[in-house]
Design an enzyme around this catalytic site. Sequence first.
Site, PDB file in Angstrom:
ATOM      1  N   HIS A  98     -11.176  37.735  47.748  1.00 24.82           N
ATOM      2  CA  HIS A  98     -11.049  38.840  46.792  1.00 24.82           C
ATOM      3  C   HIS A  98     -10.294  38.441  45.519  1.00 24.82           C
ATOM      4  O   HIS A  98     -10.760  38.662  44.404  1.00 24.82           O
ATOM      5  CB  HIS A  98     -10.339  40.031  47.436  1.00 24.82           C
ATOM      6  CG  HIS A  98     -11.002  40.534  48.681  1.00 24.82           C
ATOM      7  ND1 HIS A  98     -12.355  40.728  48.764  1.00 24.82           N
ATOM      8  CD2 HIS A  98     -10.498  40.894  49.878  1.00 24.82           C
ATOM      9  CE1 HIS A  98     -12.650  41.184  49.979  1.00 24.82           C
ATOM     10  NE2 HIS A  98     -11.544  41.286  50.666  1.00 24.82           N
TER      11      HIS A  98
ATOM     12  N   ASP B 154     -18.690  40.761  48.827  1.00 22.97           N
ATOM     13  CA  ASP B 154     -17.249  40.895  48.607  1.00 22.97           C
ATOM     14  C   ASP B 154     -17.097  42.239  47.922  1.00 22.97           C
ATOM     15  O   ASP B 154     -17.435  42.380  46.748  1.00 22.97           O
ATOM     16  CB  ASP B 154     -16.712  39.767  47.711  1.00 22.97           C
ATOM     17  CG  ASP B 154     -15.201  39.865  47.540  1.00 22.97           C
ATOM     18  OD1 ASP B 154     -14.679  40.999  47.536  1.00 22.97           O
ATOM     19  OD2 ASP B 154     -14.541  38.823  47.420  1.00 22.97           O
ATOM     20  N   HIS B 155     -16.599  43.224  48.680  1.00 22.27           N
ATOM     21  CA  HIS B 155     -16.675  44.587  48.133  1.00 22.27           C
ATOM     22  C   HIS B 155     -15.825  44.778  46.880  1.00 22.27           C
ATOM     23  O   HIS B 155     -16.036  45.715  46.132  1.00 22.27           O
ATOM     24  CB  HIS B 155     -16.362  45.636  49.209  1.00 22.27           C
ATOM     25  CG  HIS B 155     -14.953  45.631  49.677  1.00 22.27           C
ATOM     26  ND1 HIS B 155     -14.499  44.800  50.662  1.00 22.27           N
ATOM     27  CD2 HIS B 155     -13.896  46.352  49.286  1.00 22.27           C
ATOM     28  CE1 HIS B 155     -13.216  45.016  50.860  1.00 22.27           C
ATOM     29  NE2 HIS B 155     -12.824  45.950  50.035  1.00 22.27           N
TER      30      HIS B 155
END
Length: 484
Positions: free
Chosen positions: A240, A177-178
Site C-alpha cells: 500500500h 491493491d484497494h
Amino acid sequence: MVSRVIPVDPFDLVIFGGTGDLARRKILPALFRRYCAGQWPEDVRIIGAARSEHDDSAYRALVADALREFAPERAKDSPSVDGFLARVSYVRIDAEEQAGWAELAGQLTEDRVRAFYFSVGPRLFGALAGQIEAHGMVTDRTRIVVEKPFGHDLQSARDLNATLAGHFDEGQIYRIDHYLGKETVQNLMAVRFGNMLFEPLWNSQYVDHIQITVAETVGIAGREGYYDRAGAMRDMMQNHLMQLLCLIAMEPPAKFDPDAVRDEKLKVIRALDQVQPHHIVRGQYGPSDGEPDYRGAVGNPRSATESYIALRAHISNWRWAGTPFYLRTGKRLVARSSVINVMFKDAPHSIFGADAGRHANVLSIRLQPNEGITLKVTIKEPGPGGMRLIDVPLDMSFAEALGPENQDPPDAYERLIMDVIRGNQTLFMRGDEVEAAWAWTDPIIAGWQARGDVPKPYDSGSTGPGDAELLMKRDGRHWQGIKP
Ligand code: NAD
C-alpha cells in the site's frame, strides 16, 4: 453535480472464497452497491464458490446477511436486495479436489466477460488457476483477480507470478491493491497531471520532503498467525505505502493507459535507494483497555515482528535527488488516518521579517477518513496592526466543491471490480512491479534478521514509538499530526 454511472457489459463473476470474510465484508457489498447504482444489465451472474456445503438459497441467505451488516443503508431497500440475490448462486468446490468444477463450468455463459475473484489464501492460487484451465473456463475474456498478500518475499512472488503465467496472460491478471481504488488516489493523478499549477513545483527544488502516513486504530485480532509472519513491512509498506509513493513520485506517463502508468511506477521502485538501518524505526504496541499487547495477541513473548514501521526513503533520480520520503504505518495508533503530505520548501526570503515566522505550503491528500485534498497557503492575518501571517487551508473536499451527492464516492472495491469487468488494469499492480517492491523490501528484512533487531514498544493509542519522532527531528522536521 451527480456522478455519471457508465454501464458495463453483461458479465459472470465467480468469487472463490465466496463465504469468507473478505467476500462478506467487501466484495459482495461492493457488487450490491454497483447493482443499486444501476450499472449492470439484467443478466449479470454472481457465483459464490467455496468449500462449505450450501445450496443456492442458503448462500443467498448468507449474502443477504452480509449486505445487511456491511451495506446497511442500501440493504434497507428489500426490492434491491431481492433483485441482487436473484443474480446470485453457489457452487461447492474445493480447489484441490475434482467435485463441483464441471458444474461451475456449466454455469458460465458463453461469449461474455468472466471474472474469477481469488478471495482465498495465496496457497490455493495455483490450484485454482489449474482447475479453471483444466475445465475449459479460460477464454479471451477471462480475468482473474488476486488479493494480497502477493508473496512473502521476492522468491515467493516470482513463483506465484510464474504459476499464474502458466495459465493466464499478464493482461488477464488483476493484482488488487484497494488503496489504488480510492477516489482521492486517482484524484492525486488528476491534480498532478490535469493542472499546470503543481507539476512545475513537483521536484526536489521546491519540495522539502514528503510524508506518507497510514495509521490504524485496530490491532491484529483475528489475523494473528498471518500477521506475526508478515509484520507491518510486508503487510502494508511493501504494497500500500509503496503504491502511494509511486503515484506521488512518478513521472507523468505519456497517456493514462495501464502500461504507461505502470511503467512509470516501476521506474520509481527501481530508483529507490536501499534504506539505511538508522533510517528505520520499528515498534510493537502495548496493552490497552484489557486488550493484550502485541506479543500477548500473537501468543509469542519473544516475537520480533513489527506492528509499526517508519522509514526514510530516497529516490535516486533527477526529480527527487535530495528530497526524503518519510513513510510510516502502524496498528493501535491514536487515530485512523491515511494521508500524504507534500511539504513544500519555505519561500527563499521573507520580506515580512523574522516576526512573520516561517511558512511553507503543504498539499495534503487525505485517503481516509474525509477523503479530500487540502492546500495550506499563507495569507495575512485579518485586522489592523501590521503584517502577521497565518496558514489557512484551501480545501478541495468533495462534499463542498462537488455537492453533497458526491460526499460518498464509490468504495475502492466497487471501482476496482468494475475496472476488472471493463478490462482496465491501470489501477492494478503488474507482476514486475510487485517483484521490484519485494526486491527493495527483502534486504531490509534480511538486515533485521541478521542483526537480531527487536522492535521498540509503543503505547496503544499513541502516535507510535518516540524514535519515529527522532527520525524526523534529527533532520529538523516533524510529522504532521495523525489526527484528522
Ligand atoms: P477467510 O478464511 O474468511 O475465507 C476463506 C474462504 O476460502 C472461505 O470461503 C473458504 O470456504 C474458502 N476456501 C478455503 N479453502 C478452500 C479450498 N481448498 N477450496 C476452495 N475454497 C476454499 O479468508 P478471508 O479473510 O476472506 O481472506 C481471503 C483472502 O483475501 C486471503 O488471501 C486474505 O489474505 C486476503 N485478504 C483478506 C482481507 C480481509 O479483509 N479479510 C483483506 C485483504 C486481503
